[in-house]
Design a protein around this motif. Structure first.
Motif, PDB file in Angstrom:
ATOM      1  N   ARG A  72      10.378   0.524  -0.628  1.00 18.94           N
ATOM      2  CA  ARG A  72       9.204  -0.251  -1.027  1.00 18.94           C
ATOM      3  C   ARG A  72       9.147  -0.341  -2.536  1.00 18.94           C
ATOM      4  O   ARG A  72       9.439   0.621  -3.242  1.00 18.94           O
ATOM      5  CB  ARG A  72       7.937   0.427  -0.496  1.00 18.94           C
ATOM      6  CG  ARG A  72       6.656  -0.271  -0.907  1.00 18.94           C
ATOM      7  CD  ARG A  72       5.446   0.474  -0.393  1.00 18.94           C
ATOM      8  NE  ARG A  72       4.234  -0.011  -1.013  1.00 18.94           N
ATOM      9  CZ  ARG A  72       3.047   0.574  -0.876  1.00 18.94           C
ATOM     10  NH1 ARG A  72       2.921   1.653  -0.127  1.00 18.94           N
ATOM     11  NH2 ARG A  72       1.989   0.069  -1.466  1.00 18.94           N
ATOM     12  N   ASP A  73       8.783  -1.531  -3.000  1.00 18.36           N
ATOM     13  CA  ASP A  73       8.501  -1.775  -4.414  1.00 18.36           C
ATOM     14  C   ASP A  73       6.983  -1.910  -4.526  1.00 18.36           C
ATOM     15  O   ASP A  73       6.428  -2.947  -4.180  1.00 18.36           O
ATOM     16  CB  ASP A  73       9.216  -3.034  -4.886  1.00 18.36           C
ATOM     17  CG  ASP A  73       9.036  -3.279  -6.379  1.00 18.36           C
ATOM     18  OD1 ASP A  73       8.005  -2.872  -6.955  1.00 18.36           O
ATOM     19  OD2 ASP A  73       9.930  -3.898  -6.971  1.00 18.36           O
ATOM     20  N   ASN A  74       6.333  -0.856  -4.987  1.00 22.01           N
ATOM     21  CA  ASN A  74       4.871  -0.855  -5.032  1.00 22.01           C
ATOM     22  C   ASN A  74       4.322  -1.946  -5.939  1.00 22.01           C
ATOM     23  O   ASN A  74       3.288  -2.562  -5.645  1.00 22.01           O
ATOM     24  CB  ASN A  74       4.355   0.507  -5.497  1.00 22.01           C
ATOM     25  CG  ASN A  74       4.624   1.598  -4.489  1.00 22.01           C
ATOM     26  OD1 ASN A  74       4.818   1.322  -3.310  1.00 22.01           O
ATOM     27  ND2 ASN A  74       4.671   2.838  -4.937  1.00 22.01           N
ATOM     28  N   ALA A  75       5.007  -2.182  -7.046  1.00 22.44           N
ATOM     29  CA  ALA A  75       4.521  -3.175  -8.011  1.00 22.44           C
ATOM     30  C   ALA A  75       4.527  -4.579  -7.428  1.00 22.44           C
ATOM     31  O   ALA A  75       3.719  -5.425  -7.822  1.00 22.44           O
ATOM     32  CB  ALA A  75       5.365  -3.128  -9.273  1.00 22.44           C
ATOM     33  N   LYS A  76       5.431  -4.824  -6.496  1.00 22.55           N
ATOM     34  CA  LYS A  76       5.560  -6.153  -5.911  1.00 22.55           C
ATOM     35  C   LYS A  76       4.953  -6.247  -4.523  1.00 22.55           C
ATOM     36  O   LYS A  76       5.026  -7.313  -3.890  1.00 22.55           O
ATOM     37  CB  LYS A  76       7.039  -6.548  -5.841  1.00 22.55           C
ATOM     38  CG  LYS A  76       7.717  -6.685  -7.195  1.00 22.55           C
ATOM     39  CD  LYS A  76       9.171  -7.105  -7.026  1.00 22.55           C
ATOM     40  CE  LYS A  76       9.852  -7.276  -8.378  1.00 22.55           C
ATOM     41  NZ  LYS A  76      11.280  -7.675  -8.232  1.00 22.55           N
ATOM     42  N   ASP A  77       4.399  -5.129  -4.030  1.00 20.99           N
ATOM     43  CA  ASP A  77       3.888  -5.113  -2.656  1.00 20.99           C
ATOM     44  C   ASP A  77       4.931  -5.663  -1.688  1.00 20.99           C
ATOM     45  O   ASP A  77       4.621  -6.483  -0.803  1.00 20.99           O
ATOM     46  CB  ASP A  77       2.580  -5.911  -2.540  1.00 20.99           C
ATOM     47  CG  ASP A  77       1.384  -5.135  -3.082  1.00 20.99           C
ATOM     48  OD1 ASP A  77       0.382  -5.773  -3.437  1.00 20.99           O
ATOM     49  OD2 ASP A  77       1.464  -3.896  -3.149  1.00 20.99           O
ATOM     50  N   THR A  78       6.136  -5.217  -1.858  1.00 24.52           N
ATOM     51  CA  THR A  78       7.255  -5.701  -1.054  1.00 24.52           C
ATOM     52  C   THR A  78       7.956  -4.515  -0.402  1.00 24.52           C
ATOM     53  O   THR A  78       8.184  -3.495  -1.052  1.00 24.52           O
ATOM     54  CB  THR A  78       8.245  -6.496  -1.906  1.00 24.52           C
ATOM     55  OG1 THR A  78       7.582  -7.641  -2.443  1.00 24.52           O
ATOM     56  CG2 THR A  78       9.437  -6.951  -1.082  1.00 24.52           C
ATOM     57  N   VAL A  79       8.263  -4.668   0.859  1.00 24.67           N
ATOM     58  CA  VAL A  79       9.009  -3.661   1.615  1.00 24.67           C
ATOM     59  C   VAL A  79      10.360  -4.250   2.001  1.00 24.67           C
ATOM     60  O   VAL A  79      10.447  -5.411   2.417  1.00 24.67           O
ATOM     61  CB  VAL A  79       8.231  -3.216   2.863  1.00 24.67           C
ATOM     62  CG1 VAL A  79       9.064  -2.281   3.727  1.00 24.67           C
ATOM     63  CG2 VAL A  79       6.930  -2.530   2.447  1.00 24.67           C
ATOM     64  N   TYR A  80      11.382  -3.451   1.867  1.00 25.64           N
ATOM     65  CA  TYR A  80      12.742  -3.894   2.168  1.00 25.64           C
ATOM     66  C   TYR A  80      13.270  -3.139   3.384  1.00 25.64           C
ATOM     67  O   TYR A  80      12.979  -1.954   3.578  1.00 25.64           O
ATOM     68  CB  TYR A  80      13.656  -3.624   0.974  1.00 25.64           C
ATOM     69  CG  TYR A  80      13.187  -4.290  -0.293  1.00 25.64           C
ATOM     70  CD1 TYR A  80      12.457  -3.562  -1.240  1.00 25.64           C
ATOM     71  CD2 TYR A  80      13.448  -5.631  -0.546  1.00 25.64           C
ATOM     72  CE1 TYR A  80      12.014  -4.157  -2.405  1.00 25.64           C
ATOM     73  CE2 TYR A  80      13.003  -6.235  -1.704  1.00 25.64           C
ATOM     74  CZ  TYR A  80      12.286  -5.492  -2.634  1.00 25.64           C
ATOM     75  OH  TYR A  80      11.844  -6.092  -3.775  1.00 25.64           O
ATOM     76  N   LEU A  81      14.062  -3.827   4.172  1.00 25.36           N
ATOM     77  CA  LEU A  81      14.762  -3.208   5.293  1.00 25.36           C
ATOM     78  C   LEU A  81      16.254  -3.421   5.058  1.00 25.36           C
ATOM     79  O   LEU A  81      16.768  -4.530   5.232  1.00 25.36           O
ATOM     80  CB  LEU A  81      14.328  -3.820   6.627  1.00 25.36           C
ATOM     81  CG  LEU A  81      14.942  -3.170   7.861  1.00 25.36           C
ATOM     82  CD1 LEU A  81      14.433  -1.733   8.031  1.00 25.36           C
ATOM     83  CD2 LEU A  81      14.637  -3.984   9.123  1.00 25.36           C
TER      84      LEU A  81
END
Length: 121
Positions: A72-81
């Motif tokens: 997860r990139d907290n700054a971008k509110d993005t989760v990666y799989l």
């Protein structure tokens, strides 16, 4: 409301890797957990992995444990799989969703549009 946009799907050969992204927007402060699911034609939606929005605790389904990795990139509110060692049976539409967490799809109330992953043999 929470809006979710998946990206990163595509065609890959067996044994290859793909990284899916799920970008969240809107009322992200209300998110309890973000999960990844997939659905192949004729099959039910299958839980893959989830991450608690606060704290970052992760849960993986046995079918993908050791091959798929959440980050997860907290700054971008993005989760990666990150999906490694892909198999033809991984072919499906992949969705991210937010909700209470856990494995049942019914515990998630906001869903992305899905991204197709096709693994060729």
């Amino acid at each position: 409301q929470v809006q979710l946009v998946e990206s990163g799907g595509g065609l890959v050969q067996a044994g290859g890797s793909l990284r899916l992204s799920c970008a969240a927007s809107g009322r992200t402060f209300s998110i309890a957990a973000l999960g990844w699911f997939r659905q192949a034609p004729g099959n039910e939606r299958e839980f893959l992995a989830s991450i608690r929005w606060s704290g970052g605790s992760k849960t993986y389904a046995d079918s993908v444990k050791g091959r798929f990795i959440l980050s997860r990139d907290n700054a971008k509110d993005t989760v990666y799989l990150q999906m490694n060692s892909l198999k033809p049976e991984d072919t499906a539409v992949y969705y991210c969703a937010t909700g209470l967490g856990g494995t049942p799809a019914a515990r998630y109330n906001y869903w992305g549009q899905g991204t197709q992953v096709t693994v060729s043999s």
